[in-house]
Every structure is written in structure tokens, then in C-alpha cells.
Design an enzyme around this catalytic site. Structure first.
Site, PDB file in Angstrom:
ATOM      1  N   ALA A 248     -41.364 -24.328 112.764  1.00 48.37           N
ATOM      2  CA  ALA A 248     -42.806 -24.345 112.992  1.00 48.37           C
ATOM      3  C   ALA A 248     -43.431 -23.099 112.376  1.00 48.37           C
ATOM      4  O   ALA A 248     -42.889 -21.999 112.472  1.00 48.37           O
ATOM      5  CB  ALA A 248     -43.106 -24.410 114.486  1.00 48.37           C
TER       6      ALA A 248
ATOM      7  N   SER B  82     -39.207 -21.638 115.920  1.00 46.16           N
ATOM      8  CA  SER B  82     -40.402 -20.945 115.444  1.00 46.16           C
ATOM      9  C   SER B  82     -40.090 -20.145 114.186  1.00 46.16           C
ATOM     10  O   SER B  82     -38.951 -19.715 113.969  1.00 46.16           O
ATOM     11  CB  SER B  82     -40.918 -19.980 116.512  1.00 46.16           C
ATOM     12  OG  SER B  82     -40.058 -18.838 116.620  1.00 46.16           O
ATOM     13  N   ASP B  83     -41.101 -19.954 113.344  1.00 43.53           N
ATOM     14  CA  ASP B  83     -40.975 -18.906 112.336  1.00 43.53           C
ATOM     15  C   ASP B  83     -40.877 -17.584 113.085  1.00 43.53           C
ATOM     16  O   ASP B  83     -41.273 -17.466 114.249  1.00 43.53           O
ATOM     17  CB  ASP B  83     -42.172 -18.924 111.381  1.00 43.53           C
ATOM     18  CG  ASP B  83     -41.850 -18.310 110.027  1.00 43.53           C
ATOM     19  OD1 ASP B  83     -40.857 -17.540 109.933  1.00 43.53           O
ATOM     20  OD2 ASP B  83     -42.577 -18.575 109.065  1.00 43.53           O
ATOM     21  N   TRP B  84     -40.354 -16.577 112.403  1.00 43.19           N
ATOM     22  CA  TRP B  84     -40.027 -15.323 113.070  1.00 43.19           C
ATOM     23  C   TRP B  84     -41.297 -14.621 113.571  1.00 43.19           C
ATOM     24  O   TRP B  84     -42.215 -14.343 112.801  1.00 43.19           O
ATOM     25  CB  TRP B  84     -39.233 -14.442 112.128  1.00 43.19           C
ATOM     26  CG  TRP B  84     -37.747 -14.630 112.226  1.00 43.19           C
ATOM     27  CD1 TRP B  84     -36.813 -13.640 112.310  1.00 43.19           C
ATOM     28  CD2 TRP B  84     -37.002 -15.855 112.265  1.00 43.19           C
ATOM     29  NE1 TRP B  84     -35.536 -14.177 112.403  1.00 43.19           N
ATOM     30  CE2 TRP B  84     -35.623 -15.541 112.381  1.00 43.19           C
ATOM     31  CE3 TRP B  84     -37.358 -17.204 112.231  1.00 43.19           C
ATOM     32  CZ2 TRP B  84     -34.621 -16.494 112.452  1.00 43.19           C
ATOM     33  CZ3 TRP B  84     -36.356 -18.165 112.296  1.00 43.19           C
ATOM     34  CH2 TRP B  84     -35.016 -17.816 112.406  1.00 43.19           C
TER      35      TRP B  84
ATOM     36  N   ALA C 292     -43.588 -15.951 115.358  1.00 40.67           N
ATOM     37  CA  ALA C 292     -44.760 -16.832 115.315  1.00 40.67           C
ATOM     38  C   ALA C 292     -45.206 -17.313 116.689  1.00 40.67           C
ATOM     39  O   ALA C 292     -46.370 -17.682 116.863  1.00 40.67           O
ATOM     40  CB  ALA C 292     -44.468 -18.047 114.431  1.00 40.67           C
TER      41      ALA C 292
END
Length: 786
Positions: free
Chosen positions: A188, A221-223, A225
Site C-alpha cells: 500500500a 504498508s510502504d515504509w 506510510a
């Protein structure tokens, strides 16, 4: 295995603990249920490993747009398989790729990581790449879900996209890769979509991905995010990264206890994580890793990477047949990108390769002339500047002076405090290196803090503030300052930086040393290039972009080549008998000199064997039979979607589904300089016997040139409804010897006839099929029944 039952066997805090990472790139193990550590790595073009910099030496593939330009699922599969081998060599379970966002605007800074402007081409290549990885038991991760096509204000921007555009265009690559390859995880994005964070997208994640598509995999999740506990958990996010600290933990436990999140939701998240762990061999009996895999610098790997890069290179112009170059031609090789070929983009796609071969290194018989400056920001010193092959020595100390870590960097830079377990503990970093050669040198420092350096007999002091850019700028775009000094071979550079703890990420950042020959007057540089070109049979001028334009976290503001590269090309073309321009860039650039030169070869960002691949393409050892994956506008602003700058936090996708070639064909932007799908190769082709039957187009292609070659037959659907854009519906490739005729069948994808009417899918009827070599070279049109 019953993953849900296994998840339910843990108490609530135990479940939640597993849903946030253990570190930047690892997940929390749970031995009581047989769950081992799962290890992840960035990896669209190389498996970097568990650290952001300074990791193991790994293979550097050509960046995504270049192998994508081969228009070959086999090539994409081979790239995925290669990355799986690289991952297995390090014990990595999941590679964070491929990137399957679309090339909406050519200004997007991260386009080099993504395949193309077309959803079908992107989705099909992504599916093949995923199969290459996962056939080896290494998980892939489709990213970034969704409407994440630019970098400006990337953690706060709200992408405003209507439902039809979202489904028909931006979700389609994800749909294809899920349906045809069952990618084991999806990432995401940072941005919001229609006012809702991508990490809280109940509509997209629960409604479409997990609901309509029946996706059984993990959504991570993206890091950094994730912005919430209950909304993200209820919105379908399964895993928060990185760890060990994040917005879930006690907050998610409390949300469940308060009735804001059902415990069954947590169980589903954990069951998906356990399924991923089982698939990659981290649940139950631990997997064994192959013992003998090709090294990144092995002959096998080098030959493979050269072939993968060269096959995607694209001949844009060659009217007089100057390419391939004659073997006895006297070549003047000119340009900064010739001597410092840019082999990879910036940001999280960067890796630590065994080497990056320049074009100058690969073409030893040519006279070589450096070009004009191409960067505005200093970069770390390249290998070879220092007498010690290990590069610069960095010593990290705490506030009391105790040594925390000692590192050597061949590329003269490190990232400190991010993924090394030293966050909040580093107070100073000492540096030391010795010059291998002398002369007028531009020398300086990179990274936020108070620098005090001694270089030979010179003392330097720089106070560099934390950058004002977006999230991660301390690492991705750190501040820098330089001076020009006279140094002698053997002179010592040593000193220290005192870190600034006031940044958004604390005392975290990239730190490095700048050292390179001092910049020259550009008029003198161009004059030297003209002299070299005048004395040769052929001038090969190499121009391009750098990591300043093609990088994570930053978008472009123009498609013009940086510096005075256009002036350089025009001056050389006026003086040389014949001129070839090689474009060392992954994404579109303006070419105001294109009618002044004899041939143009687009070379992308070609990976560690870049120089060898370019030379193989120029000489015809490997035919550059690529086809463009993005339309090249003729001027700034002449693209159907242009702006990447949010207004009041919002970025409206007002062009709808008319991005790239779709919008150019509809007249919503002027005709491009080069169309999506364009590419000449080194021969010519004729088309005959074009027919449509049973969902497929059949055609006979004949090689009418003098060299064996590969043709890519493209089929586009032009709907009868004017509000619907033309779109690629299929392609197929064929190889033929000179004079040989080959039958080709292109199976067309029915998903491209769908139209979202607001409540569901309907099917378009009528219109025409266009059989083409890109929409600038349509070879046949077939009318479809209404």
C-alpha cells in the site's frame, strides 16, 4: 495448513506483535507456532539486502523501463528468476517489487522503476516477473497500491481519481498480476486516494483486491506510510513496516479491546502473514537455500546482464543506416555519460554492485572526450579516487566518544542511524581517506551536520542544515557543500561531522565525501569535443539524466537535458561527418537536435554491464530491437497528463484514462516526438494477410532488410465511442532472417473491451483494430462489428 486456526492460537498482544516488523527489513518470529524470521529486501533492479547502503555486493539489473522495452514476458520472467537467485544467495524471502504504477506524466521522478504508460503491457510483464521470483519460492510484492504515479509531496498528496479511471487504468496492472501470477504480497502506497490514505483503503483493499478479486495474499504498508491503528486495520492493511516501533502495537490492542476493531480482523491479517511465511519457507521446517549460485561478477551473470540490457535498447532514428557502426570506423566518444555512465536510478532502487561499466571502458579503441557538467548537486567520490581500494573509512561514535561502528565505503558514502540499530545513539562520524592522484579537485561533504575537514594543508568547515524536502530527504537528498583545492597524490583527507538531531528522522541520514576533478568551463569542454569529432569518422555523443532527475522522492520540472548537453550535441553534429547520440536515461527527454544527427539510440539505465551493453547494441553484436514503453513528448507541457504538483494537497487526474499514447491519439496533446511502441531495430518489415478471428489477430510479417531481426506486432483497439481512448489489447513478437516471412498471432485481452459504467462492467462494441509498430506507424486497420 489452517492459517486462521494457527493465528487464533495466540493471545491478542501476541497476534498484534507479529503485525509490525521486527526491524527495517525483517519480521517478528514466533517459535511457539513455528514462525521463523521473514527477511525482506528492496529489489526492483537488485536485491540490496537488509541495509539501505553498504550491504553485500549484488547484481545490478537494468532499471525496469529497459527490459520492459523488449516487450517480452520471457525477458521479464528471466529478470525475476535472476533476482530470486540473488535473494536466495542472501537468505531473503521477499523481494519488494515489481513497481507497477503507470507513467502518467513524464515528469514523474520514479518512472525508471516502473514498466510503462500502458496497463496491459505493465500487467503482463509484472505477472511474468512475479512468476520468475515465486517459481523459486521467493515472494514478490506488487507496489504501490494505488494512484502513486509521482513523488511531489508523496506522503501527503491526495490523488483524485474517478472510479472508471481507477478500475480501467491504474488497478488493471495489479488485477492482471494477481490473476495471472498470484503475487504473494502487495504494498500500500504513501499517498491518499480520493481523500483516504492508501493504507486505510477499505474500498480498494477490502472491496476490490480482497473482495472482488479474491486475493488471498498479504497487504503491507510502504515504509512509514501507516498513519493510524483502527482505520488501517479495518481498511485491509495486514502488516506495518518498518519496526519495531509503529502506529499499531498497544494502540491496536486497545482498539480491539474497545470494540473499534474486531479480533477476527486481526486474525485475518495474521493468517495472511502466516500464509506468506509458509510460501517462502519460514513457517514450520525452515527452508534450505541453494549453495551454488552465480556470483554477481561471474562470467555467466555478466553475459546475462549485458544481453538483458542490450535487448531493450531502442533505435529511435537511423535514416541513413549509420547503425550498426562499421568495425573499422574511427570513433570519437564524447560526453560525461560516456565516461561516467549512469547505470541505476536513485533512492531505494540503488544497490551495491561489483562494478558499473562505463561506455568508455567498453569501447577501448575510441578517442574519449569528457562532456559538460550534468549535475547541480555534488555526489560521493567514485571508486578510484582514493588510494585505498576500500574507499573512505567512517567511524561512528556516541556522545561519550565510544566507537559504535566502523565502516569502509568504496562509494564514499554511508547511511547512518536508519537500519543499523544505532538510531538516536550516533553523535559524531569521523572520516578518513587518502588521494590516489592530485590536481585541481572539487572536494567537500554530504550530510546534515557540522563538518570540520582537513585536506592536505587545507582546513574546511561546512555547517549543513537538515534539508527542507519531503520525508526521507535526509537520506535521499542530503545537503552538500564543496570547495576547489589543489591536492597532491597521497594527501590525507580526515575530519569529523557532528550530527544534527533536530531532523524529522533525528540524527539519521546519508553522509559522504565529495572528491572529483574540478569543473571546467563549458565552452572549453565543447570546443574540445568539436576538435575530437572533427578528427574522427563518427562521433558518438552520450547524453542523459542523472539520479537528480530519476529518483525516489523528487519529480522533474522539465524534460530538457541538464546542463549544456543540447549545445554539446549541436556543436558536435555541425563539426562531425556523422553523429550518433546515445541517450542514457530511463524516461523521456527533449531532443531539439534530433534532425541534426544521423542516429539516436535510447539506452535507458542499463545496469552494471551498461557500457558493454551499449557497445554491443551500437555494433550490432546484440540487436537493439526494443520498443518504447512511454511516449516521448516533443516539448515541455505537450503530454496529456503533465502536472505532478498538488494544489491544496490534491492532484486531480483530470485526463482520466487518456494518458500517454491514448491522449496523443485523441488529440488531447500534440503528436509526440516518438510514440509508445516505436522502435526501428536494424531492419525493415512488411505486413500482409491481416485477419481477425476468435479474439486474435493473425498477420504475416516479412523481414525486408539485410539482417536477422525481431519484430513486435502491436494491436490496438480504437472504440467507436469518442469518450473512450484507443488502447493496446495485445502484442506478439517474431524473429526472422532476411527475406523470411513469419506468421504471427496476437491474442487480444478481453479485459480491454470492458467499460466501468458506475455500477459494474459493460462491454464496448464496434470500432476498429489497428495493427501497428506504434501508433505512428499503423500497418492495417480492421473494422469490428457494432
Amino acid at each position: 495448513m489452517d492459517y486462521r486456526k494457527l493465528a487464533e492460537s495466540l493471545d491478542l498482544p501476541g497476534k498484534v506483535r507479529l503485525l509490525t516488523g521486527a526491524s527495517v527489513f525483517t519480521l517478528v518470529p514466533a517459535p511457539q507456532i513455528g514462525l521463523g524470521e521473514v527477511r525482506l529486501s528492496d529489489g526492483p533492479t537488485g536485491v540490496r539486502g537488509l541495509t539501505f547502503t553498504g550491504g553485500p555486493v549484488v547484481a545490478l539489473l537494468p532499471n525496469a523501463t529497459l527490459p520492459a522495452a523488449a516487450w517480452s514476458a520471457d525477458t521479464a520472467y528471466e529478470a525475476g528468476r535472476l533476482l530470486a537467485e540473488e535473494a536466495m544467495a542472501q537468505g531473503i524471502h521477499v523481494v519488494l517489487g515489481p513497481t507497477i504504477n503507470l507513467h502518467r506524466s513524464p515528469l514523474g521522478g520514479r518512472l525508471f522503476e516502473a514498466y510503462s504508460e500502458d496497463p496491459l503491457l505493465t500487467g503482463k510483464l509484472a505477472a511474468a516477473y512475479v512468476r520468475g521470483l515465486q517459481d523459486c519460492g521467493v515472494g514478490a510484492c506488487l507496489k504501490h497500491l494505488v494512484a502513486n504515479e509521482s513523488e511531489t509531496d508523496r506522503t501527503t498528496v491526495d490523488s483524485v481519481v474517478d472510479e472508471a479511471t481507477l478500475r480501467e487504468l491504474y488497478l488493471l496492472p495489479f488485477e492482471i498480476a494477481v490473476a495471472e501470477a498470484d503475487a504473494w504480497s502487495v504494498m500500500a502506497a504513501y499517498n491518499d486516494v480520493n481523500g483516504v490514505p492508501a493504507t486505510e483503503q477499505d474500498h480498494v483493499v477490502n472491496g476490490i483486491l480482497k473482495g472482488e478479486w479474491g486475493y488471498p495474499g498479504l497487504v503491507v504498508s510502504d515504509w512509514f506510510a501507516t498513519k493510524s491503528a483502527a482505520p488501517a486495520a479495518n481498511g485491509g492493511l495486514d502488516l506495518v513496516m518498518p519496526g519495531p516501533v509503529g502506529p499499531w502495537g498497544d494502540a491496536l490492542v486497545a482498539a480491539v479491546e474497545a470494540g473499534e476493531v474486531a479480533e477476527a480482523v486481526v486474525d485475518d491479517h495474521l493468517a495472511r502473514l502466516l500464509r506468506l511465511a509458509d510460501r517462502v519457507g519460514a513457517l514450520g521446517e525452515p527452508r534450505t537455500w541453494p549453495a551454488a549460485l552465480p556470483a554477481p561478477d561471474s562470467p555467466r551473470r555478466r553475459a546475462q546482464l549485458t544481453r538483458l540490457a542490450a535487448a531493450g535498447m531502442t533505435v529511435l532514428t537511423n535514416p541513413a543506416g549509420l547503425l550498426p557502426l562499421a568495425g573499422d570506423a574511427r570513433v570519437a566518444l564524447i560526453g560525461r555519460h560516456a565516461v561516467e555512465t549512469v547505470c541505476m536510478g536513485g533512492g531505494s532502487a540503488q544497490v551495491n554492485p561489483p562494478h558499473q561499466v562505463s561506455i568508455a571502458e567498453a569501447l577501448p579503441g575510441a578517442s574519449v572526450t569528457d562532456g559538460v557538467e550534468v549535475r547541480t548537486r555534488p555526489v560521493p567520490a567514485r571508486p578510484g579516487v582514493w588510494s585505498d581500494v576500500d574507499g573512505v573509512r567512517f567511524v561512528l561514535r556516541d556522545a561519550g566518544g565510544a566507537v559504535l561502528d566502523e565502516r569502509f565505503a568504496r562509494d564514499s558514502s554511508i547511511v547512518a542511524g536508519f537500519d543499523d540499530g544505532l538510531a538516536g545513539r550516533i553523535a559524531t562520524i569521523a572520516v578518513r581517506a587518502r588521494f590516489a592522484t592530485g590536481g585541481e579537485i572539487e572536494v567537500g561533504a554530504i550530510g546534515a551536520g557540522a563538518w570540520r575537514l582537513r585536506v592536505g594543508a587545507h582546513d574546511l568547515a561546512y555547517d549543513l542544515a537538515v534539508p527542507a524536502g519531503g520525508f526521507g530527504a535526509e537520506i535521499l537528498a542530503p545537503p552538500a557543500q564543496t570547495s576547489v583545492l589543489r591536492v597532491e597524490a597521497g594527501d590525507l583527507l580526515e575530519g569529523m561531522v557532528t550530527l544534527d538531531p533536530s531532523g524529522r528522522m533525528g540524527a539519521v541520514g546519508r553522509f559522504g565525501i565529495v572528491a572529483r576533478p574540478a569543473p571546467r568551463d563549458p565552452d572549453e569542454v565543447i570546443a574540445a569535443a568539436v576538435a575530437a569529432a572533427s578528427a574522427a569518422d563518427v562521433a558518438v555523443v552520450v547524453v542523459g539524466l542523472t539520479e537528480e532527475q530519476e529518483t525516489e522522492a523528487v519529480d522533474k520540472h522539465t524534460l530538457r537535458l541538464p546542463g549544456r548537453q543540447d549545445d554539446l550535441v549541436s556543436a558536435v553534429a555541425a563539426a562531425a561527418g556523422r553523429t550518433v547520440v546515445v541517450v542514457n536515461a530511463a524516461t523521456p527527454v527533449l531532443m531539439p537536435w534530433r534532425d541534426e544527427v544521423d542516429a539516436i539510440l535510447w539506452a535507458g539505465l542499463p545496469g552494471q554491464e551498461g557500457g558493454h551493453a551499449v557497445v554491443a547494441a551500437l555494433t550490432g553484436e546484440i540487436e537493439p530491437a526494443g520498443r518504447l514503453v512511454t511516449s516521448f513528448p516533443a516539448a515541455d507541457g505537450q503530454s496529456p497528463a503533465w502536472s505532478v504538483s498538488p494544489v491544496d494537497g490534491k492532484l486531480p487526474y483530470t485526463e482520466g484514462t487518456f494518458i500517454g499514447y491514448r491522449g496523443h491519439h485523441a488529440g488531447r496533446a500534440p503528436e509526440p516526438a516518438f510514440w509508445f511502441g516505436h522502435g526501428l531495430g536494424y531492419t525493415t518489415w512488411s505486413y500482409s494477410d491481416v485477419r481477425w478471428s476468435g479474439g486474435a489477430v493473425s498477420v504475416t510479417v516479412t523481414n525486408t532488410g539485410e539482417r536477422p531481426s525481431r519484430e513486435v506486432v502491436q494491436v490496438y483497439f480504437a472504440p467507436a465511442a469518442p469518450e473512450q481512448p484507443v488502447r493496446l489489447v495485445g502484442w506478439a513478437a517474431a524473429e526472422a532472417a532476411p527475406g523470411q516471412a513469419v506468421p504471427v498471432t496476437v491474442h487480444c485481452d478481453a479485459r480491454l473491451w470492458r467499460r466501468w459504467d458506475g455500477t459494474g462492467w459493460t462491454t464496448l462494441t464496434g470500432g476498429n483494430l489497428l495493427v501497428a509498430r506504434g501508433l505512428g506507424d499503423v500497418r492495417a486497420a480492421l473494422a469490428l462489428a457494432p
